[in-house]
Design a protein around this motif. Structure first.
Motif, PDB file in Angstrom:
ATOM      1  N   ARG A  84      48.457 -55.120  25.046  1.00 46.41           N
ATOM      2  CA  ARG A  84      47.304 -54.210  25.055  1.00 46.41           C
ATOM      3  C   ARG A  84      46.962 -53.802  23.629  1.00 46.41           C
ATOM      4  N   TYR A  85      45.820 -53.172  23.469  1.00 45.53           N
ATOM      5  CA  TYR A  85      45.302 -52.834  22.150  1.00 45.53           C
ATOM      6  C   TYR A  85      45.126 -51.329  21.988  1.00 45.53           C
ATOM      7  N   HIS A  86      44.978 -50.961  20.713  1.00 48.90           N
ATOM      8  CA  HIS A  86      44.564 -49.601  20.377  1.00 48.90           C
ATOM      9  C   HIS A  86      43.618 -49.714  19.186  1.00 48.90           C
ATOM     10  N   VAL A  87      42.370 -49.283  19.359  1.00 46.52           N
ATOM     11  CA  VAL A  87      41.354 -49.343  18.313  1.00 46.52           C
ATOM     12  C   VAL A  87      41.326 -48.003  17.586  1.00 46.52           C
ATOM     13  N   LEU A  88      41.568 -48.034  16.277  1.00 40.19           N
ATOM     14  CA  LEU A  88      41.594 -46.792  15.502  1.00 40.19           C
ATOM     15  C   LEU A  88      40.204 -46.220  15.251  1.00 40.19           C
ATOM     16  N   ASP A 115      37.586 -56.426  15.472  1.00 41.84           N
ATOM     17  CA  ASP A 115      38.917 -56.993  15.237  1.00 41.84           C
ATOM     18  C   ASP A 115      39.628 -57.283  16.552  1.00 41.84           C
ATOM     19  N   LEU A 116      39.475 -56.403  17.530  1.00 44.88           N
ATOM     20  CA  LEU A 116      40.048 -56.635  18.860  1.00 44.88           C
ATOM     21  C   LEU A 116      39.458 -57.915  19.452  1.00 44.88           C
ATOM     22  N   TRP A 117      38.150 -58.052  19.372  1.00 48.14           N
ATOM     23  CA  TRP A 117      37.496 -59.238  19.918  1.00 48.14           C
ATOM     24  C   TRP A 117      37.950 -60.502  19.184  1.00 48.14           C
ATOM     25  N   LEU A 167      39.767 -59.324   9.738  1.00 42.91           N
ATOM     26  CA  LEU A 167      40.059 -60.118  10.927  1.00 42.91           C
ATOM     27  C   LEU A 167      38.825 -60.765  11.541  1.00 42.91           C
ATOM     28  N   ASP A 168      37.728 -60.044  11.553  1.00 42.71           N
ATOM     29  CA  ASP A 168      36.531 -60.546  12.217  1.00 42.71           C
ATOM     30  C   ASP A 168      36.018 -61.849  11.591  1.00 42.71           C
ATOM     31  N   TYR A 169      36.379 -62.116  10.318  1.00 47.20           N
ATOM     32  CA  TYR A 169      35.882 -63.306   9.633  1.00 47.20           C
ATOM     33  C   TYR A 169      36.883 -64.460   9.650  1.00 47.20           C
ATOM     34  N   LEU A 170      38.059 -64.256  10.256  1.00 45.92           N
ATOM     35  CA  LEU A 170      39.075 -65.305  10.275  1.00 45.92           C
ATOM     36  C   LEU A 170      38.891 -66.217  11.478  1.00 45.92           C
ATOM     37  N   ASP A 171      39.292 -67.469  11.315  1.00 47.93           N
ATOM     38  CA  ASP A 171      39.221 -68.411  12.428  1.00 47.93           C
ATOM     39  C   ASP A 171      40.397 -68.184  13.380  1.00 47.93           C
ATOM     40  N   ASP A 172      40.291 -68.736  14.575  1.00 49.66           N
ATOM     41  CA  ASP A 172      41.303 -68.511  15.621  1.00 49.66           C
ATOM     42  C   ASP A 172      42.679 -69.016  15.212  1.00 49.66           C
TER      43      ASP A 172
END
Length: 197
Positions: A103-107, A90-92, A179-184
């Motif tokens: 900045r990010y935080h990955v759970l 999801d971050l990527w 999120l990983d499957y959504l377009d930009d």
């Protein structure tokens, strides 16, 4: 005969990758073997390099080659805004959109009573610590629009209530979507139209 066993073992391993079944894995392995010098040897070397150097960022949970990732060490990133995501994928996905400059935080997952995943199994306590220690003023909850994702978002909102401005992704993210499957473009619209919780 041993080479066939090696090839079969490679096919079995490749078939375990997301999106590849036994047939696709066989085609991929055959293609790699046919293009050994161009693809197979460089791929093997790159995979070994990643296996040797990839590690989880001690600060945010991203994957990088150092103890702290490039995003966390970048002085160009806004330090007051933290985007919370479920997984590194999801971050990527957020980074691909190029819109978010904080900045990010990955759970590392979501809360799930059925799977016995509570706050301590995730990086929620670390998130609360980061909000206090890094002077964070806004937390964007960019969690998947699933029941577990929304449960996690509400839990985090309760933990951070009164400490920061909380927002979540808005339009464009379908219920049950990841999120990983959504377009930009969808990610960009959702991030720009985030709403308070």
């Amino acid at each position: 005969m041993s080479s066939n066993r090696d090839i079969d073992a490679l096919i079995e391993t490749m078939a375990k990758l997301p999106g590849l079944g036994p047939r696709s894995a066989r085609r991929a392995v055959l293609h790699l073997i046919r293009k050994r010098a161009l693809l197979l040897s460089p791929l093997a070397a790159q995979m070994q390099a990643v296996a040797d150097t990839a590690r989880e960022c001690l600060n945010c949970g991203n994957i990088g080659s150092g103890d702290v990732c490039d995003i966390c060490t970048s002085e160009a990133r806004a330090t007051g805004v933290l985007c919370v995501v479920e997984d590194v994928a999801d971050l990527w996905a957020m980074e691909r959109s190029g819109v978010f400059k904080g900045r990010y935080h990955v759970l590392g997952g979501t809360l799930s009573a059925l799977d016995s995943i509570g706050p301590d199994e995730l990086r929620i306590p670390r998130l609360v610590d980061r909000v206090k220690s890094e002077g964070v003023t806004e937390v964007i909850l960019a969690l998947n629009a699933t029941i577990d994702g929304q449960t996690t978002a509400h839990y985090i909102a309760d933990q951070l209530e009164g400490q920061v401005t909380l927002s979540s992704l808005a339009q464009g993210v379908p219920i049950g979507g990841e999120l990983d499957y959504l377009d930009d473009g969808t990610i960009t619209a959702a991030l720009n139209a985030r709403k308070p919780l």
